[in-house]
Design a protein around this motif. Structure first.
Motif, short mmCIF file in Angstrom:
data_model
loop_
_atom_site.label_atom_id
_atom_site.label_comp_id
_atom_site.label_asym_id
_atom_site.label_seq_id
_atom_site.Cartn_x
_atom_site.Cartn_y
_atom_site.Cartn_z
N TYR A 151 0.84 -1.21 0.00
CA TYR A 151 0.00 0.00 0.00
C TYR A 151 0.87 1.25 0.00
O TYR A 151 0.54 2.26 -0.62
CB TYR A 151 -0.93 0.02 1.23
N ARG A 152 2.01 1.19 0.71
CA ARG A 152 2.90 2.36 0.75
C ARG A 152 3.58 2.55 -0.61
O ARG A 152 3.69 3.67 -1.11
CB ARG A 152 3.93 2.17 1.87
N ILE A 153 4.00 1.42 -1.19
CA ILE A 153 4.63 1.49 -2.52
C ILE A 153 3.65 2.11 -3.51
O ILE A 153 4.00 3.00 -4.29
CB ILE A 153 5.07 0.07 -2.97
N GLU A 154 2.41 1.66 -3.43
CA GLU A 154 1.37 2.18 -4.32
C GLU A 154 1.18 3.69 -4.10
O GLU A 154 1.09 4.47 -5.05
CB GLU A 154 0.06 1.42 -4.00
N TYR A 155 1.14 4.09 -2.84
CA TYR A 155 0.98 5.52 -2.50
C TYR A 155 2.13 6.32 -3.12
O TYR A 155 1.90 7.31 -3.82
CB TYR A 155 0.96 5.68 -0.97
N TYR A 156 3.37 5.87 -2.88
CA TYR A 156 4.51 6.62 -3.41
C TYR A 156 4.54 6.59 -4.93
O TYR A 156 4.86 7.60 -5.57
CB TYR A 156 5.83 6.07 -2.83
N ARG A 157 4.24 5.43 -5.49
CA ARG A 157 4.29 5.32 -6.96
C ARG A 157 3.39 6.38 -7.59
O ARG A 157 3.79 7.12 -8.49
CB ARG A 157 3.84 3.92 -7.39
N GLU A 158 2.17 6.47 -7.09
CA GLU A 158 1.21 7.40 -7.70
C GLU A 158 1.62 8.85 -7.45
O GLU A 158 1.40 9.71 -8.30
CB GLU A 158 -0.20 7.12 -7.17
N HIS A 159 2.21 9.13 -6.28
CA HIS A 159 2.65 10.51 -6.04
C HIS A 159 3.87 10.87 -6.88
O HIS A 159 3.99 12.00 -7.36
CB HIS A 159 2.90 10.74 -4.54
N ILE A 160 4.75 9.91 -7.07
CA ILE A 160 5.92 10.19 -7.92
C ILE A 160 5.47 10.42 -9.37
O ILE A 160 5.98 11.30 -10.06
CB ILE A 160 6.97 9.06 -7.80
N LYS A 161 4.46 9.66 -9.79
CA LYS A 161 3.91 9.91 -11.15
C LYS A 161 3.37 11.33 -11.24
O LYS A 161 3.53 12.01 -12.25
CB LYS A 161 2.78 8.92 -11.44
N ALA A 162 2.70 11.77 -10.17
CA ALA A 162 2.14 13.13 -10.17
C ALA A 162 3.26 14.18 -10.24
O ALA A 162 3.11 15.20 -10.92
CB ALA A 162 1.29 13.35 -8.92
N ILE A 163 4.38 13.90 -9.57
CA ILE A 163 5.50 14.86 -9.62
C ILE A 163 6.05 14.91 -11.04
O ILE A 163 6.37 15.97 -11.59
CB ILE A 163 6.62 14.45 -8.65
N ARG A 164 6.13 13.74 -11.64
CA ARG A 164 6.62 13.69 -13.02
C ARG A 164 5.72 14.51 -13.95
O ARG A 164 6.20 15.24 -14.83
CB ARG A 164 6.67 12.21 -13.46
N ILE A 165 4.43 14.39 -13.73
CA ILE A 165 3.49 15.18 -14.54
C ILE A 165 3.76 16.68 -14.33
O ILE A 165 3.80 17.46 -15.28
CB ILE A 165 2.02 14.82 -14.17
N GLU A 173 17.78 4.69 -8.02
CA GLU A 173 18.80 4.21 -8.98
C GLU A 173 18.43 4.56 -10.42
O GLU A 173 19.28 4.87 -11.23
CB GLU A 173 18.88 2.68 -8.91
N THR A 174 17.12 4.51 -10.72
CA THR A 174 16.70 4.74 -12.11
C THR A 174 16.19 6.17 -12.31
O THR A 174 15.54 6.46 -13.31
CB THR A 174 15.59 3.73 -12.51
N ASN A 175 16.46 7.03 -11.35
CA ASN A 175 16.00 8.43 -11.40
C ASN A 175 14.49 8.52 -11.72
O ASN A 175 14.06 9.28 -12.59
CB ASN A 175 16.82 9.24 -12.41
N GLY A 176 13.75 7.70 -11.02
CA GLY A 176 12.29 7.78 -11.12
C GLY A 176 11.69 7.10 -12.34
O GLY A 176 10.49 7.22 -12.61
N GLU A 177 12.54 6.36 -13.09
CA GLU A 177 12.02 5.70 -14.31
C GLU A 177 11.29 4.39 -13.95
O GLU A 177 10.22 4.12 -14.49
CB GLU A 177 13.17 5.36 -15.27
N ASP A 178 11.89 3.61 -13.06
CA ASP A 178 11.31 2.30 -12.76
C ASP A 178 10.48 2.39 -11.47
O ASP A 178 11.01 2.43 -10.36
CB ASP A 178 12.43 1.27 -12.58
N LEU A 179 9.17 2.39 -11.65
CA LEU A 179 8.28 2.51 -10.49
C LEU A 179 7.56 1.18 -10.20
O LEU A 179 6.66 1.12 -9.35
CB LEU A 179 7.23 3.62 -10.72
N LYS A 180 7.97 0.13 -10.91
CA LYS A 180 7.30 -1.17 -10.74
C LYS A 180 7.61 -1.75 -9.36
O LYS A 180 8.66 -1.50 -8.79
CB LYS A 180 7.77 -2.16 -11.81
N SER A 181 6.73 -2.65 -8.91
CA SER A 181 6.98 -3.30 -7.61
C SER A 181 8.05 -4.36 -7.77
O SER A 181 8.16 -4.96 -8.82
CB SER A 181 5.72 -3.96 -7.11
#
Ligand code: BG6
Length: 481
Positions: free
Chosen positions: A397-411, A473-481
């Motif tokens: 759930y935390r990974i999911e939370y961060y993943r979606e917020h990092i996507k929002a930052i990227r946007i 490590e991937t500078n925000g490219e790899d957000l997969k679990s």
């Protein structure tokens, strides 16, 4: 001028960090007692309710009879003693930046002492030296809501104009001492979080009349303190970067009814833009003067105050973004925190909603208004967790939370909004600020300690630790679990 024609993904110099605060992590050894230290753990608390400020008699009772209570923030997670191991563990995740705060009472135990405590100053020298060795950039909050309790009792905190000098002395002591070790400074944590007046302003609520007016008077003194500190600190090191910090309280209208729309706009002005309008534009905005008039608030300002604010503005905007809410003219008042839950969002056991696109929404507004670089000073997901038999926590759930917020930052970044750092709250489980529980865990690292401070105090990495390592490590490219 940077060209923002074709931005894809995170810039190469983006800082992947994480944030903690002294009052929740360090513990009280070798320092004075603060307003945070006297917040006790109460197992009967209602998790969704914000705890109110203590009254004078309650403060005195806690100071005179400490054994009757358990004060989790006096223990923290003992970071004062474990910082070496903890920072090494964070380096293992590849952390590039570390937001932390300086404990005021470690430097000036009573806040208004003549001379600073060398042992306290040396502690932060040691922390900054280790950070440098580990190649982690410090982002330092000078005051993260842990005022020495003496200042609250003796002066009513920032309500008293003398506090400007007292705070300035503390701030300039650390700015001078660490001038070659720290570049990024956030002078005050969440300047707009005035709802909890004791921890943010040091005002003992039952000792004043017209509490709301007193809080705004305290805020004015904070503005002046920041401006004076910036004016002097730029001479100490012209490279210093100063951040204004807000807790994001952006509200959306509950419906498209015109009354809801106007209420949302006005609430956003008063609960957040007011603060950054002053700290970036250098002026009190018209809607604030009107608010003072309408409420018969007489905020005392001295000659030269407004000129000082105009001349000494901030460099970047730091935001703590956790959740978001709506307002309805039928159900809510203009009081801070009087909001309605957005029915489209899920929440955690503390009622904190999850809304990643809200980050894009508010950052867009901040950028359009100020055109100042932005950092996420805090963002995170508190949850009740236990170690499993493999000594870890599967915190998907935390990974999911961060993943979606990092996507929002990227946007945000791809829309030309300059975001330069991301600091999840928190890299390691700590005592909750609001409820003083340990059970509200945010970390990539689990700390074996319960609400009563019991446990082995050992650290264990959770799944999210490895996930964030890969993100860095991937500078925000790899957000997969
Ligand atoms: C932020 C504070 O407002 O919220 C942090 O700056 C705090 O100190 C964080 O920890 C989360 O709040 P809580 O109550 O869940 O710890």
């Amino acid at each position: 001028m940077e060209i923002i024609k074709d931005i894809k993904g995170f810039p190469k110099d983006f800082m992947w960090g994480a944030a903690i605060s002294a009052k929740q992590a360090e513990g009280a050894d070798d320092r004075g007692i603060t307003v945070a230290d006297i917040q006790d753990y109460n197992p009967n608390l209602e998790r969704t309710k914000v705890r109110g400020d203590l009254e004078k008699a309650e403060i005195m009772e806690r100071l005179e009879n400490p054994d009757k209570f358990f004060f989790p923030k006096k223990l923290g997670i003992e970071f004062y003693h474990t910082y070496k191991e903890d920072l090494l563990l964070l380096k293992g995740m590849g952390l590039q930046a570390f937001r932390m705060s300086i404990s005021w009472s470690r430097i000036f135990p009573n806040g208004d002492d003549e001379v600073p405590n060398e042992k306290g100053l040396q502690f932060y020298d040691d922390v900054f030296d280790l950070l440098q060795e580990l190649d982690m950039i410090p982002i330092v909050t000078i005051y993260h809501d842990d005022m020495p309790v003496n200042l609250a009792l003796k002066y009513n905190g920032f309500l008293n104009r003398n506090m400007i000098d007292i705070f300035e002395k503390f701030a300039l002591t650390v700015l001078e001492r660490y001038k070659s070790k720290v570049k990024y400074w956030i002078i005050l944590n969440q300047i707009n979080l005035t709802r909890i007046g004791l921890s943010s302003l040091g005002i003992v609520r039952d000792t004043v009349e017209k509490l709301d007016e007193c809080k705004l008077q305290g805020v004015h003194h904070k503005f002046i303190a920041c401006a004076r500190i910036i004016e002097k600190a730029r001479k100490i090191n012209p490279e210093f970067q100063f951040g204004s910090m807000l807790a994001d309280f952006t509200v959306v209208p509950y419906t498209c009814k015109p009354e809801d729309v106007i209420m949302a706009m006005e609430k956003n002005q008063l609960t957040q833009y007011f603060y950054t309008d002053v700290q970036f534009r250098g002026e009190y905005p018209g809607y604030v003067w009107k608010y003072f008039r309408d409420n018969h608030f007489d905020i005392k300002m001295e000659e030269g105050d407004l000129e000082l604010l105009k001349a000494n503005t901030m460099d970047f905007l730091a935001i703590s973004y956790y959740n978001s809410s709506a307002v309805s003219a039928d159900k809510n008042t203009m009081a801070i925190g009087d909001v309605t839950k957005n029915p489209y969002l899920e929440d955690n056991p503390w009622g904190w909603t999850v809304n990643p696109s809200g980050l894009y929404h508010c950052f867009s507004n901040y950028w359009d208004r100020y055109q100042k670089p932005l950092m996420i000073a805090e963002n995170g997901y508190g949850q009740i967790e236990e170690l499993n038999e493999e000594n870890t926590v599967h915190d998907d759930y935390r990974i999911e939370y961060y993943r979606e917020h990092i996507k929002a930052i990227r946007i945000c970044i791809e829309h030309g909004i300059r975001v330069f750092a991301y600091c999840p709250w928190s890299p390691i489980d700590m005592v909750s600020s609001g409820t003083s529980e340990m059970a509200k865990r945010y970390g990539f690292i689990y700390v074996d300690q319960d609400d009563w401070g019991k446990g082995s105090h050992k650290r264990y990495v959770k799944d999210s630790y490895y996930w964030y390592k890969k993100v860095i490590e991937t500078n925000g490219e790899d957000l997969k679990s």
